[in-house]
Motif scaffolding. Sequence first.
Motif, PDB file in Angstrom:
ATOM      1  N   ALA A 175       0.840  -1.198   0.000  1.00 60.29           N
ATOM      2  CA  ALA A 175       0.000   0.000   0.000  1.00 60.29           C
ATOM      3  C   ALA A 175       0.878   1.252   0.000  1.00 60.29           C
ATOM      4  O   ALA A 175       0.611   2.222  -0.718  1.00 60.29           O
ATOM      5  CB  ALA A 175      -0.913  -0.010   1.209  1.00 60.29           C
ATOM      6  N   LYS A 176       1.930   1.182   0.815  1.00 64.39           N
ATOM      7  CA  LYS A 176       2.851   2.324   0.901  1.00 64.39           C
ATOM      8  C   LYS A 176       3.477   2.585  -0.465  1.00 64.39           C
ATOM      9  O   LYS A 176       3.589   3.728  -0.911  1.00 64.39           O
ATOM     10  CB  LYS A 176       3.943   1.987   1.919  1.00 64.39           C
ATOM     11  CG  LYS A 176       4.182   3.112   2.925  1.00 64.39           C
ATOM     12  CD  LYS A 176       5.338   2.771   3.817  1.00 64.39           C
ATOM     13  CE  LYS A 176       4.919   2.601   5.252  1.00 64.39           C
ATOM     14  NZ  LYS A 176       5.996   2.145   6.105  1.00 64.39           N
ATOM     15  N   ARG A 177       3.868   1.483  -1.106  1.00 64.79           N
ATOM     16  CA  ARG A 177       4.502   1.591  -2.416  1.00 64.79           C
ATOM     17  C   ARG A 177       3.537   2.213  -3.418  1.00 64.79           C
ATOM     18  O   ARG A 177       3.893   3.127  -4.169  1.00 64.79           O
ATOM     19  CB  ARG A 177       4.917   0.185  -2.882  1.00 64.79           C
ATOM     20  CG  ARG A 177       5.974   0.173  -3.974  1.00 64.79           C
ATOM     21  CD  ARG A 177       6.316  -1.256  -4.354  1.00 64.79           C
ATOM     22  NE  ARG A 177       5.151  -2.004  -4.810  1.00 64.79           N
ATOM     23  CZ  ARG A 177       4.575  -1.827  -6.001  1.00 64.79           C
ATOM     24  NH1 ARG A 177       5.063  -0.979  -6.856  1.00 64.79           N
ATOM     25  NH2 ARG A 177       3.505  -2.540  -6.339  1.00 64.79           N
ATOM     26  N   ILE A 178       2.280   1.703  -3.398  1.00 64.71           N
ATOM     27  CA  ILE A 178       1.282   2.207  -4.348  1.00 64.71           C
ATOM     28  C   ILE A 178       1.010   3.677  -4.083  1.00 64.71           C
ATOM     29  O   ILE A 178       0.903   4.487  -5.016  1.00 64.71           O
ATOM     30  CB  ILE A 178      -0.015   1.366  -4.238  1.00 64.71           C
ATOM     31  CG1 ILE A 178       0.246  -0.011  -4.856  1.00 64.71           C
ATOM     32  CG2 ILE A 178      -1.175   2.046  -4.945  1.00 64.71           C
ATOM     33  CD1 ILE A 178      -0.870  -0.983  -4.653  1.00 64.71           C
ATOM     34  N   LEU A 179       0.933   4.024  -2.813  1.00 68.68           N
ATOM     35  CA  LEU A 179       0.682   5.423  -2.448  1.00 68.68           C
ATOM     36  C   LEU A 179       1.801   6.314  -2.983  1.00 68.68           C
ATOM     37  O   LEU A 179       1.552   7.364  -3.597  1.00 68.68           O
ATOM     38  CB  LEU A 179       0.603   5.535  -0.929  1.00 68.68           C
ATOM     39  CG  LEU A 179       0.128   6.881  -0.407  1.00 68.68           C
ATOM     40  CD1 LEU A 179      -1.349   7.055  -0.693  1.00 68.68           C
ATOM     41  CD2 LEU A 179       0.391   7.004   1.078  1.00 68.68           C
ATOM     42  N   ALA A 180       3.033   5.834  -2.786  1.00 68.62           N
ATOM     43  CA  ALA A 180       4.185   6.604  -3.252  1.00 68.62           C
ATOM     44  C   ALA A 180       4.117   6.757  -4.768  1.00 68.62           C
ATOM     45  O   ALA A 180       4.346   7.842  -5.315  1.00 68.62           O
ATOM     46  CB  ALA A 180       5.468   5.900  -2.834  1.00 68.62           C
ATOM     47  N   GLU A 181       3.744   5.644  -5.397  1.00 69.41           N
ATOM     48  CA  GLU A 181       3.660   5.654  -6.849  1.00 69.41           C
ATOM     49  C   GLU A 181       2.603   6.655  -7.298  1.00 69.41           C
ATOM     50  O   GLU A 181       2.829   7.452  -8.218  1.00 69.41           O
ATOM     51  CB  GLU A 181       3.276   4.251  -7.320  1.00 69.41           C
ATOM     52  CG  GLU A 181       3.734   3.940  -8.733  1.00 69.41           C
ATOM     53  CD  GLU A 181       3.500   2.479  -9.034  1.00 69.41           C
ATOM     54  OE1 GLU A 181       2.480   2.173  -9.667  1.00 69.41           O
ATOM     55  OE2 GLU A 181       4.325   1.654  -8.593  1.00 69.41           O
ATOM     56  N   ASN A 182       1.456   6.594  -6.629  1.00 74.50           N
ATOM     57  CA  ASN A 182       0.360   7.504  -6.982  1.00 74.50           C
ATOM     58  C   ASN A 182       0.788   8.953  -6.803  1.00 74.50           C
ATOM     59  O   ASN A 182       0.519   9.797  -7.659  1.00 74.50           O
ATOM     60  CB  ASN A 182      -0.857   7.222  -6.096  1.00 74.50           C
ATOM     61  CG  ASN A 182      -1.627   6.014  -6.591  1.00 74.50           C
ATOM     62  OD1 ASN A 182      -1.331   5.485  -7.669  1.00 74.50           O
ATOM     63  ND2 ASN A 182      -2.584   5.568  -5.822  1.00 74.50           N
ATOM     64  N   GLN A 183       1.451   9.172  -5.698  1.00 77.23           N
ATOM     65  CA  GLN A 183       1.894  10.542  -5.428  1.00 77.23           C
ATOM     66  C   GLN A 183       2.864  11.011  -6.506  1.00 77.23           C
ATOM     67  O   GLN A 183       2.798  12.135  -6.988  1.00 77.23           O
ATOM     68  CB  GLN A 183       2.554  10.621  -4.056  1.00 77.23           C
ATOM     69  CG  GLN A 183       1.592  11.171  -3.026  1.00 77.23           C
ATOM     70  CD  GLN A 183       2.052  10.931  -1.625  1.00 77.23           C
ATOM     71  OE1 GLN A 183       3.048  10.243  -1.420  1.00 77.23           O
ATOM     72  NE2 GLN A 183       1.350  11.480  -0.668  1.00 77.23           N
ATOM     73  N   ASN A 184       3.713  10.077  -6.857  1.00 76.18           N
ATOM     74  CA  ASN A 184       4.689  10.352  -7.897  1.00 76.18           C
ATOM     75  C   ASN A 184       3.987  10.712  -9.203  1.00 76.18           C
ATOM     76  O   ASN A 184       4.308  11.698  -9.859  1.00 76.18           O
ATOM     77  CB  ASN A 184       5.569   9.110  -8.078  1.00 76.18           C
ATOM     78  CG  ASN A 184       6.940   9.465  -8.558  1.00 76.18           C
ATOM     79  OD1 ASN A 184       7.303  10.644  -8.530  1.00 76.18           O
ATOM     80  ND2 ASN A 184       7.690   8.492  -9.005  1.00 76.18           N
TER      81      ASN A 184
END
Lengths: 280, 189
Positions: B84-93
């Motif tokens: 989830a953290k990874r996806i969130l970071a990706e989304n933010q990116n």
Amino acid sequence: MIDSTTAIISVDSIKTAQSNSSSDWILHHVMDGNYLDFSPMGKLYLPHLQLFGLDISITKHVVFMWLGAILLFFVMTRIAKAYKTSIVPKGFTNFWEVFILFVRDEIARPTIGKGFEKFLPYLLTVFFFILFGNFLGLVPFSATFTSNISVTATMAIFTFLVFMFGGIRNNGLFGYFKGLIPHGVPIFLLPIMAVVEFLGLFTKPFALAIRLFANMTAGHIVIYALISLIFVMQSIGWAGLAVPLALFIYTLEILVALIQAYIFTMLSSLFIGMAVHQEH
Amino acid sequence: MLIINMIANILFAVIALVVSEGESAEGGLLSVNGGLAFWTTVTFILLVLLLTKFAWKPILSALKQREDAIKDSLEQAEKAKEEAKRILAENQNNLAKAEEESKKIIEQSRQFADNLKEQMLKESKEQAQKLIADATEEIERKKNAAFDELKNQIADISIKAAEKILKENLDAEKNKKLVDKYISDISKN
């Protein structure tokens, strides 16, 4: 001086009281017998049995031992069944799980270490057998079979056999006896150490047997002695002191019942651990 | 004190009783009874075997299974959290990238619009200037033409006026007389 003389008088009074059959009830309550005592309702006499010349009569303690064993079997199989339907424990299962986990995680695992699973069934059985016996003894009209030296000695011999076989299986016959003597002992001490350690093997189960027997017997004797105070002083007024004190000892007995089951199991586990992993 | 003494004395008496009882023929507290030991052995061995088979094994395996399940689910939860953290970071990116992109597009279009405006302005100014220049030239030309015509007319008018004056003063006879007079004057000289 006064103390010792009164003590002698007391001994004499109890000894003489013992001779007339109405007052030796303390030992009759604590000791084994071939009847179930429901006094004042009466006594239920049990059958005598013989096997190859050995008297294997069903006695009071045998009956309560079986009662405890059956109760234990019933409780534990019910728990096993409960786990089959769901591994999430509820109420009754949860209560007993605490003890099972306690024996596993607080007794067997830290004292035996690697390979403790092999001895776990034995330790669990010992713990619950003694626990049920101790608590059964607190029920009115019952008897404490764990306060009988024959029972505790037999249990101690089982522990002795388990740790001897466990040690020999893990270290080999020669290795086990060699490992009994700690490393770095000066040569001139070796014969003494060998004798001491060899005797130590037998004092361990002996201490186990005596400890459980003495603890379970002492509490009951104290309760009976306190009650007998009323009769020895021949005044109902002593009940005001004797009954609360006896009640206090009784509650203490609940604690002792738990502690002794724990100690017997803990020491058995410790001896097994010492025999199996001698390097420590 | 009396009570404590009394209790102590009774306890001593009981201990003495226990010890003396051990010596009697019936068997005291400390004597081992073979029958009971036999039954204990039988009961205990049976209990160990039966409980191991019907209780301890299933219970312990269930406990182990539960512990494993808890451990697994904790690990999975940890993994899911990481994911989830990874996806969130990706989304933010991605969001940041998109924002940047949109900013760039806006900037580009603004620049384009600016350029267009400037160009159009320049063109229209140029055109206006050209128109003005043309108009000025035309006006100049017309002015010149008008001057020329005016000059011509003035010249014509002046010639005509001169002609008229001359016609009035110098017609042929007079001219002849005048010429004669002059000749006579000259001849006289």
